[in-house]
Design an enzyme around this catalytic site. Structure first.
Site, PDB file in Angstrom:
ATOM      1  CB  THR A   1      -0.863   0.009   1.179  1.00  6.81           C
ATOM      2  OG1 THR A   1      -0.185  -0.081   2.446  1.00  6.81           O
ATOM      3  CG2 THR A   1      -2.032  -1.266   1.152  1.00  6.81           C
ATOM      4  CE1 TYR A   2       1.827   7.570  -2.262  1.00 10.47           C
ATOM      5  CE2 TYR A   2       1.181   8.431   0.015  1.00 10.47           C
ATOM      6  CZ  TYR A   2       1.745   8.477  -1.346  1.00 10.47           C
ATOM      7  OH  TYR A   2       2.392   9.924  -1.584  1.00 10.47           O
ATOM      8  CG  MET A   3       6.291   4.558  -0.082  1.00 12.05           C
ATOM      9  SD  MET A   3       5.194   4.647  -1.648  1.00 12.05           S
ATOM     10  CE  MET A   3       5.834   6.027  -2.430  1.00 12.05           C
TER      11      MET A   3
END
Length: 686
Positions: A146-148
């Protein structure tokens, strides 16, 4: 301070943190202390002297940075007293005075957010913050995580269900807590638009399932994220901690007490999947102790006296610096990697192993900002600004009104605006800002000048080596530098410019240079000595000729383009436009004519024969990612480390002799994360 530098809202605060830690190390007073250590049976367990005549024996943590004991009720042993006590304990009988058993429970840690991912990747994988974000970006773009860039530690219901299902499948139902775990955010200025960093999708793929799809660095980071996510939904680790106190009497009747403690894990819980890395060694000792009863005698196998000394506070690593900024509410997860990169690119810090060592230039910049722009590098002010920017982004405060207050101030003496702060720039004493005392030295100071740091005593000056850390510049070292020959030779006055010409030894070898006046901010002309010249014999005439390079031979009659003779990294050559030809000797730079140069340019370019590969300069161990041997080699552009697949050049602050295994791993990981070098653009002739 000098040209080409920068300051920034978070960058300058990060630099200040690094400098303040080095100041603490400079002021630190080392203290020596001694104790006794023993090995006892049954079980051959270790125990350490903890009390003497009812007084606790001093350890390193009992002394302050000034070298003074924090408590008067301590037994501070020196070498003589420790060895004397050792002799008086020979043949003494030790018995168990007390036994304390406590249950041990350890909970898992929350899933990753940006800052904790950077910290853990630094500890476990030796990745820099920039490497971590580059690799994470690729994993995100290709649908693996997922978005980091997130402040959140929460997981969606689908992610929690996927993690709990995988725990049951891989470890069994005993490793699953009755209820799903939830995690509360505890860091200031949290922005939780995204959930925690986790494997993507409603069903998590194990590292083995993606092994053939990812490169080594991507797989290592994915595995770290997967393990952390899975472990966050697992049961607590359980066990038992036992503390023993062993008592004996010396031949002089002194009551001594040795202590030992150990933890036995009876149920690993989440530790079966993941254990958090540590910045420093903790006190927790996970070792079994024998089952002993109070009053039971133990056999002394060995007693030794051990000397220790207190250690200065450790320098920041990338992981601990990110944590320090985050704890103060300064910066954002998405900016930490770029901020640390900027601090290093500006020359404010270099890496020594994993430690961030500030330069003397960083001391000057921090001194300037603290004395004349103190509010702008104040930790609380910077954290409050984060809150202000959040309110502006949310529409709760007007940006124009805030900018007006920031620039003009609000009338309070302690809240002067930026306009007032920059209005007195002409009053800044540049010499004072760039001058620092050396502890214990009354007549020697350190100054940061245009050409780097130097020590000064009256009219004497000596350059400070670029690899010398600020806390290593002691009175003894400064005196040693001043006692060494400077290596500078004044050759005379340049007949054309009227400036003094000096021969010096620099980082890249001997060279000649013009000396500019103090108020001249220009760049002096310099030229390296030829290989046939030496610093001791070079003359003013030689220097004037060297400073005249590059030498224009004249225009090519066919097209009017100039032909130039110059000395380069790989030796002397001539150049016309993009065409170059090597010369046989450096002396030809002054003797070759235009006609000879044109004839040389008319010939086909000859390929330079490749030199035979030399042996490695050092061997540093095995890369944990590729499992191949890491060596240091000498390359065309300087020394580099390689594992046979990836080459990474050493950077500023890295020395072949002192390069550590950990630093080599970090350099290789950073190089792999940047991907293959982009091919250069082909030039086409008009």
């Amino acid at each position: 301070v000098t040209q080409g530098l920068s300051a920034g809202r978070v960058q300058s605060v990060a630099t200040r943190l690094i400098v303040e830690r080095e100041r603490e190390r400079i002021a630190f007073v080392e203290v020596a202390y001694w104790d006794l250590e023993g090995i006892f049976d049954p079980g051959s367990f270790d125990a350490r002297l903890v009390a003497l005549e009812g007084r606790r024996v001093a350890r390193g943590s009992d002394f302050g940075a000034d070298g003074k004991a924090k408590s008067k009720d301590l037994a501070h042993l020196d070498e003589e007293s420790a060895r004397g006590l050792l002799e008086r304990l020979q043949g003494a009988t030790f018995t168990v005075r007390s036994k304390d058993e406590k249950p041990y429970t350890r909970k898992p840690t929350a899933p990753f957010r940006t800052a904790t991912l950077q910290q853990e990747a630094s500890r476990k994988l030796r990745y820099t913050s920039q490497t971590t974000m580059r690799v994470a970006q690729r994993l995100y773009e290709n649908g693996y995580i997922t978005y980091m860039r997130t402040d959140s530690t929460s997981l969606s219901q689908a992610a929690v269900a996927a993690a709990r299902k995988q725990v049951t499948e891989l470890y069994g139902a005993d490793y699953l807590p009755p209820k799903p775990r939830s995690w509360d955010r505890k860091v200031k200025n949290a922005q939780e638009a995204h959930e925690a960093i986790r494997p993507a999708g409603d069903f998590f793929r194990t590292p083995n399932e993606v092994r053939d799809e990812l490169n080594r660095d991507e797989l290592a980071l994915y595995e770290l994220i997967w393990k952390r996510t899975i472990s966050s939904q697992m049961a607590d680790a359980r066990g038992e901690t036992v503390s023993l106190r062993l008592a004996a009497a010396s031949t002089s009747g002194e009551d001594v007490e040795f202590g030992a403690s150990g933890t036995v894990i009876t149920f690993p819980g989440f530790l079966a999947a993941y254990e958090v890395g540590k910045d420093e060694d903790g006190d927790e000792d996970q070792r079994p102790l024998p089952n002993l009863d109070e009053g039971q005698a133990v056999e002394t196998k060995e007693l030794t006296a051990q000397g220790h000394s207190t250690s200065p506070p450790p320098r920041y690593t990338e992981a601990t610096l990110v944590r320090a900024l985050e704890e103060r509410g300064i910066g954002r997860p998405s900016t930490y990697a770029a901020i640390i990169g900027t601090v290093m690119d500006r020359g404010y810090a270099v890496k020594r192993g994993t430690a961030l060592v500030p330069s003397f230039l960083a001391f000057s910049v921090t001194e300037l900002l603290e004395k004349h722009f103190g509010r702008l590098v104040d930790y609380e002010f910077t954290a409050r600004m984060e809150d202000d920017l959040d309110r502006i982004a949310a529409g709760d405060e007007g940006r124009v009104k805030w900018l007006r207050r920031f620039y003009f101030g609000d009338g309070e003496p302690d809240e002067a605006g930026l306009k007032a702060l920059v209005g007195a720039l002409s009053e800044i004493d540049a010499r004072a800002v760039n001058t620092f005392p050396i502890p214990g030295a009354e007549d020697i100071v350190l100054r940061v000048g245009r050409y780097g740091p130097y020590v000064e005593r009256g009219e004497e000056r000596a350059s400070v080596p670029p690899d010398l850390a600020p806390d290593e510049l002691t009175l003894e070292k400064a005196t040693e530098l001043l006692a060494q020959p400077s290596g500078d030779r004044e050759l005379g006055v340049h007949p054309e410019t009227g400036r003094q010409v000096t021969a010096r030894t620099g980082r890249f070898g001997p060279y000649v240079t013009e000396v500019l006046p103090e108020d001249d901010k220009g760049k002096p002309k310099t030229a390296s000595l030829f290989k046939s010249m030496s610093l001791d014999t070079v003359t003013l005439e030689d220097a004037v000729k060297l400073l005249s390079l590059p030498r224009t031979l004249g225009p090519d009659p066919s097209d009017g383009e100039d032909v130039v003779a110059l000395n380069g990294r790989f030796g002397p050559y001539i150049k016309k436009g993009t065409e170059t030809r090597s010369l046989e000797s450096e002396e030809q730079l002054f003797t070759i004519t235009l006609e000879q140069a044109l004839a040389l340019l008319a010939r086909p370019k000859e390929r330079r024969p490749r030199a035979a590969a030399s042996g490695p300069l050092r061997e540093l161990g095995v890369d944990p990612i590729t499992e191949k041997k890491i060596v240091v080699r000498k390359g065309r552009f300087g020394p580099y480390v390689t594992d046979g697949e990836t080459n990474a050049s050493l950077r500023a602050g890295d020395e072949v002799e002192s390069l550590t295994h950990e630093r080599a791993i970090e350099l290789l990981a950073d190089r792999r994360a940047r991907g293959p070098a982009k091919p250069g653009r082909k030039r086409t002739r008009a």
